[in-house]
Scaffold this motif. Structure first.
Motif, PDB file in Angstrom:
ATOM      1  N   ALA A   1      29.362   6.201  16.371  1.00 24.06           N
ATOM      2  CA  ALA A   1      29.134   5.608  17.693  1.00 24.06           C
ATOM      3  C   ALA A   1      28.040   6.354  18.448  1.00 24.06           C
ATOM      4  O   ALA A   1      27.188   5.738  19.103  1.00 24.06           O
ATOM      5  CB  ALA A   1      30.432   5.613  18.496  1.00 24.06           C
ATOM      6  N   MET A   2      28.043   7.682  18.377  1.00 25.57           N
ATOM      7  CA  MET A   2      26.994   8.467  19.037  1.00 25.57           C
ATOM      8  C   MET A   2      25.626   8.156  18.435  1.00 25.57           C
ATOM      9  O   MET A   2      24.628   8.004  19.162  1.00 25.57           O
ATOM     10  CB  MET A   2      27.298   9.958  18.923  1.00 25.57           C
ATOM     11  CG  MET A   2      28.445  10.450  19.792  1.00 25.57           C
ATOM     12  SD  MET A   2      28.082  10.416  21.574  1.00 25.57           S
ATOM     13  CE  MET A   2      26.990  11.851  21.730  1.00 25.57           C
ATOM     14  N   ARG A   3      25.560   8.028  17.134  1.00 26.23           N
ATOM     15  CA  ARG A   3      24.287   7.700  16.475  1.00 26.23           C
ATOM     16  C   ARG A   3      23.812   6.312  16.901  1.00 26.23           C
ATOM     17  O   ARG A   3      22.637   6.115  17.237  1.00 26.23           O
ATOM     18  CB  ARG A   3      24.461   7.756  14.953  1.00 26.23           C
ATOM     19  CG  ARG A   3      23.175   7.530  14.172  1.00 26.23           C
ATOM     20  CD  ARG A   3      23.450   7.291  12.693  1.00 26.23           C
ATOM     21  NE  ARG A   3      24.188   6.055  12.480  1.00 26.23           N
ATOM     22  CZ  ARG A   3      23.634   4.840  12.537  1.00 26.23           C
ATOM     23  NH1 ARG A   3      22.361   4.699  12.833  1.00 26.23           N
ATOM     24  NH2 ARG A   3      24.382   3.783  12.303  1.00 26.23           N
ATOM     25  N   SER A   4      24.724   5.352  16.914  1.00 24.64           N
ATOM     26  CA  SER A   4      24.358   3.986  17.287  1.00 24.64           C
ATOM     27  C   SER A   4      23.959   3.891  18.758  1.00 24.64           C
ATOM     28  O   SER A   4      23.033   3.163  19.114  1.00 24.64           O
ATOM     29  CB  SER A   4      25.533   3.038  17.003  1.00 24.64           C
ATOM     30  OG  SER A   4      25.835   3.013  15.628  1.00 24.64           O
ATOM     31  N   ALA A   5      24.666   4.633  19.620  1.00 24.59           N
ATOM     32  CA  ALA A   5      24.333   4.632  21.044  1.00 24.59           C
ATOM     33  C   ALA A   5      22.924   5.178  21.268  1.00 24.59           C
ATOM     34  O   ALA A   5      22.161   4.661  22.091  1.00 24.59           O
ATOM     35  CB  ALA A   5      25.349   5.445  21.828  1.00 24.59           C
ATOM     36  N   ALA A   6      22.565   6.216  20.512  1.00 25.61           N
ATOM     37  CA  ALA A   6      21.227   6.801  20.631  1.00 25.61           C
ATOM     38  C   ALA A   6      20.153   5.803  20.216  1.00 25.61           C
ATOM     39  O   ALA A   6      19.018   5.855  20.703  1.00 25.61           O
ATOM     40  CB  ALA A   6      21.134   8.060  19.777  1.00 25.61           C
TER      41      ALA A   6
END
Length: 321
Positions: A88-93
């Motif tokens: 999720a953090m990777r996708s949000a970035a």
């Protein structure tokens, strides 16, 4: 699933999805390996014995209409992943929209706060991370962890109102003094504003046993109630509850105070509880005392022998628990 009670021949399935009979057989074996109860044999056909309790977008989507999680294509499901929070953090970035949901049947590297891991057995728990993009300063981020704890409590008690769910600051939920849910909130922020938040929620749902090192401190909803739970039903209730809490928090100026009050009311240890705090810094290391509630930001206040201290982070141990 559209013909769950019908026996469908392998030949017909192969024609419909454009593959061979042998590939259909291989896929059926794969589904069975994932816990889907498929009856039959390649010579006669296949039949779905029961609707699988898998956290698929198609299963959850109809329940989430009119919520920020209601766009099915924003619900991402993985049979196996390292960590839903990391994804999720990777996708949000990369610009993934608010309301994106990441669900896994199994995590290989589930994470808790600090260096802790989260025991993530296949298809018995809920391992869920969501992306939020609130307009707020990073100093306000703690309120989302506290709100998420209230969200889980509401979802569980909606399905099993007889349970006494206890909250332990800042991110644990307990049943009979043992942990069944943990919350990990991570963010990317500038000095004055949050770019995005990822709220990760891990719930022990249908576990019947734990590794030896966790048996004294962990439990599950199934262990506590003696019954098997629908993860799809609980996950839908969880996301609907999260939608209500989040909308209230960003739209209602009085929501923050209400969250702090409700968290205190739902916790046996936040006010008047004897606790010790394990913190890895010199500043707060080795605190012990009696809790005096939360401050206006959501941090824990503890009356120690040296006076009133505010705990900004750390692991709370409830004395006698």
């Amino acid at each position: 699933m559209s013909h769950a009670t019908v026996v469908v021949s392998g030949t017909k399935i192969a024609e419909e999805i454009g593959t061979s009979r042998s590939e259909v057989w291989r896929l059926i074996q794969q589904l069975r390996g994932l816990g889907v109860d498929v009856a039959g044999h390649p010579a006669t056909g296949y039949q779905l014995r029961a609707v699988p309790d898998l956290l698929l977008p198609e299963m959850l989507g109809p329940s989430l209409k009119r919520t920020i999680f209601g766009i099915t294509k924003q619900i991402h499901h993985y049979y196996k992943i390292g960590s839903t929070n990391s994804e999720a953090m990777r996708s949000a970035a990369e610009g993934a929209p608010e309301g994106s949901v990441f669900l896994a049947e199994e995590q290989l590297a589930g994470r808790g706060r600090g260096a802790h891991t989260w025991h993530s057995v296949r298809s018995v728990g809920i391992y869920c991370s969501v992306i939020l993009r609130p307009v707020m300063p990073p100093s306000d981020a703690l309120i989302f962890s506290l709100a998420a704890a209230l969200v889980v409590r509401a979802a569980v008690m909606e399905i099993a109102p007889q349970l006494r769910v206890d909250l332990k600051w800042p991110n644990d939920l307990l049943l009979s003094g043992k942990k069944f849910c943990g919350i990990l909130t991570e963010m990317n922020a500038e000095a004055t504003r949050v770019r995005y938040l990822v709220v990760g929620i891990g719930i022990n749902v249908n576990q019947v046993k734990f590794p030896a090192e966790l048996r004294e401190i962990a439990t599950s909803l199934r262990i506590e109630t003696g019954t098997e739970w629908s993860r799809v039903e609980l996950c839908a209730a969880l996301l609907k509850s999260l939608d209500r809490e989040y909308r209230s928090l960003v739209e209602d100026t009085g929501a923050r105070e209400a969250i702090l009050r409700r968290f205190e009311e739902s916790s046996s240890s936040v006010r008047g509880g004897k606790v010790s705090i394990e913190v890895g810094t010199e500043e707060n290391g080795g605190l012990a005392g009696v809790t005096e509630g939360l401050d206006e930001r959501g941090f824990l206040r503890v009356r120690t022998a040296d006076g009133l201290r505010t705990v900004l982070s750390g692991t709370v141990r409830i004395d006698g628990a």
